[in-house]
Design a protein around this motif. Structure first.
Motif, mmCIF file in Angstrom:
data_model
loop_
_atom_site.group_PDB
_atom_site.id
_atom_site.type_symbol
_atom_site.label_atom_id
_atom_site.label_comp_id
_atom_site.label_asym_id
_atom_site.label_seq_id
_atom_site.Cartn_x
_atom_site.Cartn_y
_atom_site.Cartn_z
ATOM 1 N N LYS A 137 37.187 3.046 2.956
ATOM 2 C CA LYS A 137 37.627 3.275 4.168
ATOM 3 C C LYS A 137 38.415 2.040 4.679
ATOM 4 O O LYS A 137 39.046 2.115 5.770
ATOM 5 C CB LYS A 137 36.134 2.660 5.270
ATOM 6 N N ASN A 138 38.699 0.956 3.804
ATOM 7 C CA ASN A 138 39.978 0.162 3.831
ATOM 8 C C ASN A 138 39.771 -0.852 5.160
ATOM 9 O O ASN A 138 40.715 -1.070 5.894
ATOM 10 C CB ASN A 138 41.421 0.595 4.077
ATOM 11 N N ILE A 139 38.488 -1.254 5.423
ATOM 12 C CA ILE A 139 38.083 -1.881 6.388
ATOM 13 C C ILE A 139 37.856 -3.410 5.934
ATOM 14 O O ILE A 139 36.822 -3.617 5.190
ATOM 15 C CB ILE A 139 36.834 -1.540 7.308
ATOM 16 N N LYS A 140 39.041 -4.186 6.111
ATOM 17 C CA LYS A 140 39.008 -5.366 5.363
ATOM 18 C C LYS A 140 38.839 -6.664 6.513
ATOM 19 O O LYS A 140 38.386 -7.772 6.120
ATOM 20 C CB LYS A 140 40.175 -5.828 4.557
ATOM 21 N N THR A 141 39.102 -6.484 7.650
ATOM 22 C CA THR A 141 39.122 -7.392 8.798
ATOM 23 C C THR A 141 38.662 -6.854 10.180
ATOM 24 O O THR A 141 38.585 -5.780 10.057
ATOM 25 C CB THR A 141 40.460 -7.964 8.980
ATOM 26 N N PRO A 142 38.285 -7.475 11.096
ATOM 27 C CA PRO A 142 37.671 -6.758 12.398
ATOM 28 C C PRO A 142 38.792 -6.204 13.203
ATOM 29 O O PRO A 142 38.607 -5.091 13.833
ATOM 30 C CB PRO A 142 37.198 -8.028 13.160
ATOM 31 N N LYS A 143 40.067 -6.451 12.745
ATOM 32 C CA LYS A 143 41.039 -5.712 13.265
ATOM 33 C C LYS A 143 41.085 -4.103 12.886
ATOM 34 O O LYS A 143 41.646 -3.113 13.569
ATOM 35 C CB LYS A 143 42.579 -6.059 12.981
ATOM 36 N N ASP A 144 40.508 -3.994 11.589
ATOM 37 C CA ASP A 144 40.374 -2.385 11.045
ATOM 38 C C ASP A 144 39.447 -1.891 11.760
ATOM 39 O O ASP A 144 39.600 -0.729 11.355
ATOM 40 C CB ASP A 144 40.180 -2.858 9.644
ATOM 41 N N PHE A 145 38.430 -2.333 12.482
ATOM 42 C CA PHE A 145 37.503 -1.552 13.284
ATOM 43 C C PHE A 145 38.127 -0.513 14.200
ATOM 44 O O PHE A 145 37.662 0.449 14.530
ATOM 45 C CB PHE A 145 36.584 -2.498 14.016
ATOM 46 N N GLU A 146 39.418 -0.764 14.590
ATOM 47 C CA GLU A 146 40.112 0.038 15.364
ATOM 48 C C GLU A 146 40.354 1.362 14.963
ATOM 49 O O GLU A 146 40.789 1.553 13.738
ATOM 50 C CB GLU A 146 41.371 -0.425 15.918
ATOM 51 N N GLY A 147 39.914 2.570 15.720
ATOM 52 C CA GLY A 147 39.919 3.951 15.131
ATOM 53 C C GLY A 147 38.947 4.265 14.334
ATOM 54 O O GLY A 147 39.026 5.184 13.868
ATOM 55 N N LYS A 148 37.971 3.413 14.045
ATOM 56 C CA LYS A 148 36.964 3.705 13.059
ATOM 57 C C LYS A 148 35.559 3.930 13.912
ATOM 58 O O LYS A 148 35.429 3.689 15.099
ATOM 59 C CB LYS A 148 36.610 2.649 12.247
ATOM 60 N N THR A 149 34.543 4.535 13.194
ATOM 61 C CA THR A 149 33.374 4.811 13.712
ATOM 62 C C THR A 149 32.221 3.946 13.246
ATOM 63 O O THR A 149 32.017 3.821 12.018
ATOM 64 C CB THR A 149 32.832 6.285 13.395
ATOM 65 N N TYR A 150 31.408 3.189 14.294
ATOM 66 C CA TYR A 150 30.524 2.329 13.921
ATOM 67 C C TYR A 150 29.059 3.081 14.102
ATOM 68 O O TYR A 150 29.143 3.641 15.062
ATOM 69 C CB TYR A 150 30.422 1.206 14.838
ATOM 70 N N GLY A 151 28.228 2.844 13.088
ATOM 71 C CA GLY A 151 26.889 3.556 13.165
ATOM 72 C C GLY A 151 25.951 2.416 13.134
ATOM 73 O O GLY A 151 25.723 1.609 12.628
#
Length: 342
Positions: A137-151
């Motif tokens: 998913k390439n989520i390495k920092t909180p900035k990478d949460f943008e555009g992603k789906t959190y469950g």
């Protein structure tokens, strides 16, 4: 580990305000006087400790204290029970259990809603929770949460946590698609439409290692000292402290001996938990215990010690994010007074 329990407790905090036949042995001469007092077995006091969730390595010290006899040596017959629908906090507050496994966030909220529960010891010294995602998913920092789906499980606390971490990198929490996954676990959710979720590494993270499903982990405490709170803790009620302080002291002493044993003997401690709860994944318990045992006490002077600043800082964070109303008095929320003297 706690999933929807947080939301249930959040709601209930606001509402609460306000065996076979006995064979007689043959009679023999009975000792009298001092000899009788020495030989008479000490009657154990029965108490309950209610877990916060299903049994796991956060609870190992309690099982060790029970099954190695540490509670018994302190005069207690301790029953470990699963939480009811209202959760451990409600059972303790209502007097349906003398002790419970809770969280700093629950107690902080509860104290402002006149729920008379008190933290007695920090089970783990530092917060081991955070946002996890499969590496692809390439989520390495909180900035990478943008555009992603959190469950998640629908708690106001979750969006505040996301916002708090994302603000450190000038990211926009409104660009996160926040959906409920109900009772689905991390592995099930991230194989469908979920990119990341909130987990405790000691259990889910270690399980990912065993499954050989690498993840990126963003720990809350790495982005704000205010989020390095105590989770979980052992708790009791104000009434217990006021009316039965010796019993409280005996319980905490036994628990401290149990967790100290788990720190020093993680393999044996894991086997005790596995024997007591055979439905658990034995490989996971052993691996999780190895990871968690050194983190129970970590850099504290002794197991269980709590710092006032940790309670104040987290309450300030909750207030800043409009999760806390009313007056929070930290000195009434926790105590180190019942921990064994060093």
């Amino acid at each position: 580990m706690k999933k929807s329990l947080w939301l249930i407790c959040l709601t209930l905090f606001i509402v609460i305000a306000g065996c076979g036949g006995k064979t007689e042995p043959a009679k023999t001469a009975e000792p009298s006087g001092e000899a009788a007092q020495q030989e008479a077995p000490k009657e154990l006091t029965k108490v309950k400790v209610v877990l916060d969730w299903t049994p796991n390595t956060n609870h190992t010290g309690l099982y060790v204290a029970r099954d190695k006899g540490f509670f018994k040596e302190n005069g207690l017959n301790v029953e470990i029970v699963q939480p009811g629908e209202g959760g451990a906090d409600m059972m303790v507050a209502a007097g349906n259990a003398e002790f419970g496994v809770s969280y700093q966030e629950n107690i902080t909220l509860g104290r402002t809603q006149n729920v008379p529960i008190v933290s007695l010891a920090a089970v783990i010294q530092h917060n081991t929770s955070g946002f996890a995602s499969p590496v692809d998913k390439n989520i390495k920092t909180p900035k990478d949460f943008e555009g992603k789906t959190y469950g998640g499980w629908g708690s106001p606390n979750e969006e505040a946590m996301l916002q708090s971490l994302m603000e450190t990198e000038k990211a926009d929490v409104k660009k996160v698609n926040n959906v409920s996954i109900g009772s689905a676990d991390y592995f099930t959710a991230t194989k469908s439409n979920i990119d990341f979720a909130w987990i405790y590494y000691a259990w889910t993270g270690v399980e990912a290692e065993l499954r050989k499903e690498p993840m990126n982990m963003i720990y809350l405490k790495d982005y704000s000292s205010k989020l390095d709170y105590y989770t979980p803790v052992l708790a009791t009620s104000e009434k217990m402290i006021a009316e039965k302080p010796d019993l409280v002291r005996a319980f905490v002493k036994g628990a401290a001996e149990g967790y100290t044993f788990a720190i020093q003997h993680p393999d044996e401690a894991a086997d005790i938990l596995i024997k007591a709860e055979p439905d658990l994944n034995a490989d996971l318990v052993r691996a999780s215990q190895k990871w968690l045992s050194p983190r129970y006490q970590d850099d504290a002077a002794a197991w269980g010690v709590q710092k006032r600043d940790v309670w104040v800082n987290y309450a300030d964070w909750m207030t800043e994010h409009k999760l806390l109303t009313g007056t929070f008095e930290p000195d009434k929320a926790f105590t180190n007074d019942f921990l064994p003297k060093q």
